[in-house]
Design an enzyme around this catalytic site. Structure first.
Site, PDB file in Angstrom:
ATOM      1  N   TYR A  29       0.859  -1.197   0.000  1.00 29.34           N
ATOM      2  CA  TYR A  29       0.000   0.000   0.000  1.00 29.34           C
ATOM      3  C   TYR A  29       0.894   1.245   0.000  1.00 29.34           C
ATOM      4  O   TYR A  29       1.777   1.385   0.844  1.00 29.34           O
ATOM      5  CB  TYR A  29      -0.899  -0.036   1.232  1.00 29.34           C
ATOM      6  CG  TYR A  29      -1.879   1.122   1.371  1.00 29.34           C
ATOM      7  CD1 TYR A  29      -2.303   1.846   0.275  1.00 29.34           C
ATOM      8  CD2 TYR A  29      -2.406   1.459   2.614  1.00 29.34           C
ATOM      9  CE1 TYR A  29      -3.206   2.884   0.404  1.00 29.34           C
ATOM     10  CE2 TYR A  29      -3.318   2.487   2.761  1.00 29.34           C
ATOM     11  CZ  TYR A  29      -3.709   3.204   1.648  1.00 29.34           C
ATOM     12  OH  TYR A  29      -4.606   4.238   1.789  1.00 29.34           O
ATOM     13  N   CYS A  30       0.679   2.134  -0.965  1.00 26.12           N
ATOM     14  CA  CYS A  30       1.404   3.401  -1.060  1.00 26.12           C
ATOM     15  C   CYS A  30       2.913   3.136  -1.127  1.00 26.12           C
ATOM     16  O   CYS A  30       3.385   2.381  -1.960  1.00 26.12           O
ATOM     17  CB  CYS A  30       1.016   4.304   0.103  1.00 26.12           C
ATOM     18  SG  CYS A  30       1.674   5.997  -0.004  1.00 26.12           S
ATOM     19  N   ILE A  31       3.679   3.713  -0.216  1.00 33.97           N
ATOM     20  CA  ILE A  31       5.134   3.525  -0.234  1.00 33.97           C
ATOM     21  C   ILE A  31       5.510   2.081   0.070  1.00 33.97           C
ATOM     22  O   ILE A  31       6.577   1.618  -0.302  1.00 33.97           O
ATOM     23  CB  ILE A  31       5.808   4.505   0.747  1.00 33.97           C
ATOM     24  CG1 ILE A  31       7.325   4.531   0.539  1.00 33.97           C
ATOM     25  CG2 ILE A  31       5.473   4.179   2.171  1.00 33.97           C
ATOM     26  CD1 ILE A  31       8.026   5.543   1.424  1.00 33.97           C
TER      27      ILE A  31
END
Length: 588
Positions: A322-324
């Protein structure tokens, strides 16, 4: 002469002593911690727009049009009020009701029924639109254009009449109804926030992980000095053979994926018959300043995958970033591909970037001076303070996350709301210096990940084209951190089959969107290779109503093997350490 003077003026803007003075005064102001607006940059943007307008022959005409629109709006407001008063007196059948605005700042009825407030609102909105239009300058560098437009929007938001007690009808009414106690309470709230060095956005006493957040039953089955690994207890008699490992971003606490039971992605996955493991990152302090990105790989996905396979007995596992956390997963998969290691069967990416050529409004903070400031702060402390990250993300949605709270806390004298997503947003983490410095340099600054062989990790020159696992990726159409068309680039960078889904809403609400709620999503059922651009992809995509979660779990089920009895919680080698949510998520 005018052109030459304007050119010289632009050359001197960066060295302007006035702007430096504004910046120094504002940074010394304690309100800087409460309202993190960069007034020096706003002043710079306004002056650039003003000098550019001197060269535009259409400026006078635009001002005349604005003046005409302002007068017309004022006359319309008073005419509507007159019709409304006549209707109340029985002399007219027209109620004169003004149309409601979608702007939440002006949702109160007084902004529409009172001609003075309606005129004030319309003048502000017209002037704001006009100023933002002046920020679009032909021939200007794209990055500079984005920076100017961003700070113009910050100025426009900060100038709202709803932010002043005397021009906010709702705050005035409450002050009268409470005999002025709301004003006193607002002053007390401001003093408390100044002492705390932050703007209160949520009732911090209303929530806590393990009490009413992060409630999905599980055990911490492994811990190292960078992460805790949580295994979640099965709720179905049979589960898929291939387990799932979730990598949340290390810039936030993991429980955004396990909020309350009604909107917990982790709980939903467990209920669908998946064996779920999740990494909970430690909140770094000054002693961890030498922790690098390779440490995050070694002690995160690589060590966690070894533990998962040992506990479940499965030779392979699926992963979601998720995301980074998705960027970390990308780098890990690229290293393993270079080594011929096939432990990961499939990969899923939620609002995650690989190509950092388009990063939305976060680019405003990632110019050379911004990066230098971040580096300086990390060198001084050994980490990047969580408040710096919070201020950046809050400014991206200043009306919702800053000014709405200024009105609620200080003008209305109310306590911050009890809202789980806002609580999570305020529960930030620090950034380890070495890892964050490497990350910023190789992504936002140089965008090295998409260049084959440009980055070497764990002795391997990485190439994203070698990643051939089946991949599922999600972008959100209103995401201000990871633009959906930037997330779409994974379909061109990876070497395997990629199913891309565009979700509705933003960076958080686009992902935390359980079935039964609002939402839409788009899919392209034919090969993604046929879409040469995100615009072409969207043109041929099919829109669906509802949550994309069932679409993902159906895709994941097909890659998770047959169902059988669930594995035990932990193993002899990795016995359970404690109940979820563990210890690291509670660290401040």
């Amino acid at each position: 002469m005018l052109t030459g003077g304007i050119s010289r003026f632009h050359d001197s803007l960066a060295k302007d002593p006035t702007l430096r003075s504004i910046d120094q005064m504002w940074n010394a102001n304690p309100l800087r911690e409460v309202v993190p607006v960069d007034w020096a940059e706003i002043a710079r943007a306004l002056r650039i727009v003003w000098t550019r307008s001197l060269n535009k022959p259409t400026t006078a005409l635009a001002l005349a049009d604005l003046n005409q629109d302002l007068w017309r709006s004022a006359l319309d407001a008073w005419q509507e009020a007159g019709q409304h008063w006549l209707a109340l007196a029985g002399l007219s059948s027209t109620d004169g009701a003004a149309p409601a605005t979608k702007d939440k700042r002006f949702a109160a009825p007084e902004w529409h029924t009172n001609p003075a407030y309606r005129t004030l609102q319309q003048i502000y909105l017209l002037a704001s639109d006009w100023l933002l239009q002046q920020g679009d300058v032909e021939g200007m560098d794209e990055a500079e254009q984005q920076r100017i437009n961003f700070h113009l929007r910050q100025f426009v938001d900060a100038m709202s009449p709803a932010l002043i007690l005397l021009s906010n009808p709702v705050a005035l009414r409450k002050a009268i109804e409470t005999g002025g106690t709301s004003i006193a309470a607002g002053a007390a709230n401001l003093i408390a926030d100044l002492q705390a060095g932050r703007l209160s956005m949520v009732d911090t006493e209303a929530f806590a992980p393990g009490r009413n957040l992060a409630l999905t039953p599980g055990k911490v089955v492994h811990r190292n000095h960078l992460m805790e690994l949580i295994q979640y207890a099965p709720t179905t008699p049979r589960v898929h053979k291939t387990p799932l490992l979730i990598l949340p971003p290390w810039i936030n606490k993991y429980y955004i994926l396990d909020m309350q039971p009604k909107n917990s992605l982790v709980r939903y996955l467990v209920e669908q018959g998946f064996t779920v493991f999740l990494v909970s990152w430690k909140n770094p302090d000054a002693s961890m300043d030498e922790i690098g990105v390779e440490d995050y790989m070694d002690l995160g996905p690589l060590e966690a995958s070894d533990v998962v396979c040992e506990i479940t007995g499965s030779p392979t596992l699926n992963a979601m970033g998720y995301c980074i956390g998705g960027t970390l997963l990308t780098m890990t998969l690229a290293v393993l591909a270079a080594k011929g290691d096939k432990r990961f069967n499939s990969a899923s990416f939620m609002v995650s970037l690989q190509d950092f050529s388009r990063v939305g409004d976060t680019a405003v903070f990632m110019d050379e001076p911004g990066i230098d400031l971040i580096e300086q702060q990390m060198m001084e402390r050994g980490y990047l303070d969580s408040r710096e990250m919070a201020n950046m993300f809050n400014l991206l949605r200043s009306n919702d996350l800053i000014w709405a709270n200024v009105v609620n806390n200080y003008l209305m004298g109310s306590k911050p709301p009890a809202f789980d997503l806002l609580y999570w947003n305020s529960d930030g983490t620090r950034m380890a210096r070495a890892a964050h410095s490497w990350y910023l340099c190789n992504t936002y600054v140089e965008n090295n990940l998409i260049e084959p062989g440009k980055v070497t990790l764990k002795g391997e020159a990485i190439d994203l084209g070698r990643i051939r696992q089946d991949t599922y990726a999600v972008g959100a159409d209103k995401d201000h951190i990871v633009p959906w068309d930037a997330a779409w680039r994974i379909t061109q960078l990876f070497g395997g089959n990629v199913r891309f889904v565009r979700a509705s809403s933003g960076h958080i609400a686009g992902i935390i969107n359980p079935p039964g709620g609002k939402g839409t999503y788009w899919t392209l059922e034919t090969s993604n290779a046929s879409a040469g651009s995100p615009e072409e992809w969207l043109q041929h995509a099919t829109r669906h109503e509802g949550s994309w979660w069932p679409d993902w779990t159906a895709w994941l089920s097909a890659r998770s093997g047959r169902k059988g009895p669930p594995p035990r919680m932990g193993s002899a080698k990795y016995p359970p350490v404690q109940d979820a949510p563990g210890t690291y998520v509670l660290e401040q």
